[in-house]
Design an enzyme around this catalytic site. Sequence first.
Site, mmCIF file in Angstrom:
data_model
loop_
_atom_site.group_PDB
_atom_site.id
_atom_site.type_symbol
_atom_site.label_atom_id
_atom_site.label_comp_id
_atom_site.label_asym_id
_atom_site.label_seq_id
_atom_site.Cartn_x
_atom_site.Cartn_y
_atom_site.Cartn_z
ATOM 1 C CE LYS A 1 -3.906 1.844 2.724
ATOM 2 N NZ LYS A 1 -4.751 1.570 3.904
ATOM 3 C CB SER B 1 -7.881 3.382 3.083
ATOM 4 O OG SER B 1 -7.024 2.797 4.057
ATOM 5 C CB SER C 1 -8.194 0.439 5.961
ATOM 6 O OG SER C 1 -8.897 1.646 6.101
#
Length: 473
Positions: free
Chosen positions: A88, A163, A187
Site C-alpha cells: 500500500k 482504504s 481498511s
Amino acid sequence: MNDTDLAFASIEEIGKLFRKRKLSPVELTKLMLARIERLNPKLNAYITVTAELALAQAKKAESEVFAPRGRKGHRDRGPLHGIPISLKDNIYTKGIRTTAGSKILKDFIPQHDAQVVVMLKEAGAVLLGKTNMHEFAYGVTSNNPHFGPVRNPLDPARIPGGSSGGSAAAVAAGLCYGSIGTDTGGSIRIPASLCGIVGLKPTIGRVNTDGTIPLSPHLDCVGPLARTAQDTALLLDPILVRAKHEPRLSSACKSSSRTQKFKLGLPREFFFDIISADVLNIFHAALHSLCSLGAKIENVSMPLLEETEDAGNQIAWPEATQYHEQAGWFPARASEYGEDVRSRLELGAKVSATAYLDALELRDKFIQQVHLVMADAGIDALVVPTTPIAAPLLNEDTTRVNAKDHPTRALLLRLNRPANLAGVPAISIPCGFTAAGLPVGLQLIGAVTDEHLLLRIARRFERANPQTLRPPL
C-alpha cells in the site's frame, strides 16, 4: 500450469515450483508485470509499478534459490523468497515514491524503508509496486480524486473497498500474490470482503508501524491481504513481532487439526441491527458450515458495542488532524486535499479535549469488556459479518438496507471498528456470493495475539467452503 493458473496459484505452490526448478522467480515476475501492464489501466490498482526493482530482486532470488545446495551463494530465505507482492502506498519505500494517495505527497521519495519493508526484503519478497488507496487512508471507497478510483475486479463499476483498495484489487485480480495494507477502522478487512479475498488485521503493536504514514496511532495496524488463509499466514510471519517461543503462524495454520473443536461467540447486540438480507442469509449459511465442522456457537452480550462507532470517530478524527497539522499540510494546504478527506480533517479540529478523553476512556472499558466476555464464556473468537452490504457502486453515497437509506461509508465501517477499538486481531474470509455474484466476507475477531487461532479457524472454513474466484477480466 498455464499463465492464468500461475497467476492464481498459492504462494506455497509457487515455492514448490521454484525449488523444483520448474519455474524461476524472474519468469514469474515478468508474468506479473505483463498482467499489470494489461489489466492495471482497467482496475487502477497500482499507483507506481517498480518493474526494474522487481526484476533485480527476482534475479537475486533466483541466483540464491537455484544455486546448488551447500555451495557458495545458495540461500533459501523461506516461503516468500522470490514471491512477487505489493505494498500500500502509505508504507515508506526507500528511493520509491510514496504518495499515500495524495496530491501533497505526489513526489515524495522516502530515504529509508518502513520496518515491515526491511523484514519483507530479508524474507526475499519481490516488490512489484505501490498500490492505490483512499487518500491518506482516510476513507473506505478508494475513490481517489488525485490518482483515479480503484475498481473492483469482480465488477469494475463497483468500489473495491478501502482504504487498502488497490492492494485488495491487485490480489483478487492476480496482479500479485499478496499485499501489505493498513487498517484503522477496517481498511484491510473491508476491501478483502468486497473483493472476495482474505485480509487480517493483527493485534495492535504486533506489526511495527514505523515508516507507515499514520491516520490514528491508537487504532492503526499493518497487515496482510492474500487469496487464502495459508498465504495470509506466510505474509504475516516475517513481519510479526512474536514472543520468544511462539511458533510460526504458517505452521500453526497448516497443521490445523480436523478434529479440533472451536467455540465461537455470536454477539447479541449491534452486528445484526443493520444488514442486507443477502449478506445475512450468506452469513447464516456460513454459521451452519462452521457448526458442521464441529464449532460450537454461543450467544454473548457486549453492550458497549453500540458506542464503538462514535468513540472510534472521536479518537480518529482529532488524531488524524493533529498529524496533518504537525506535518504542516493542514490547514495551510487544505485546497490540495480531496473534499471528503478535507471535511474529516475539519471535523477533527472541532473535537474537544474532553470528548477525545471520554472516547479513550470508553476504549479502555471496551477492551476490558471484550477480554472478560471471551474469557468468561471460553470463546475462541467472535463470529460476525465483515460488512453489512456487498460492494457498492463507485459513487454510491447512500445504500438502501431494509427499506431505509444509510450512509454507505458508515455501513462499511460499522462492523469493523470494534476490533480496532479493542486492539484485537480480526480476519475477513470469503464465505459466499450474493445473487448479483458479489462476494461476502465472514469476520472472526480473536483475543490479543491470537492471530494463529484465527488463521486455523479460517483455514478449516475455507477447506470446507472453497471460493475459487477468478474475476472476469
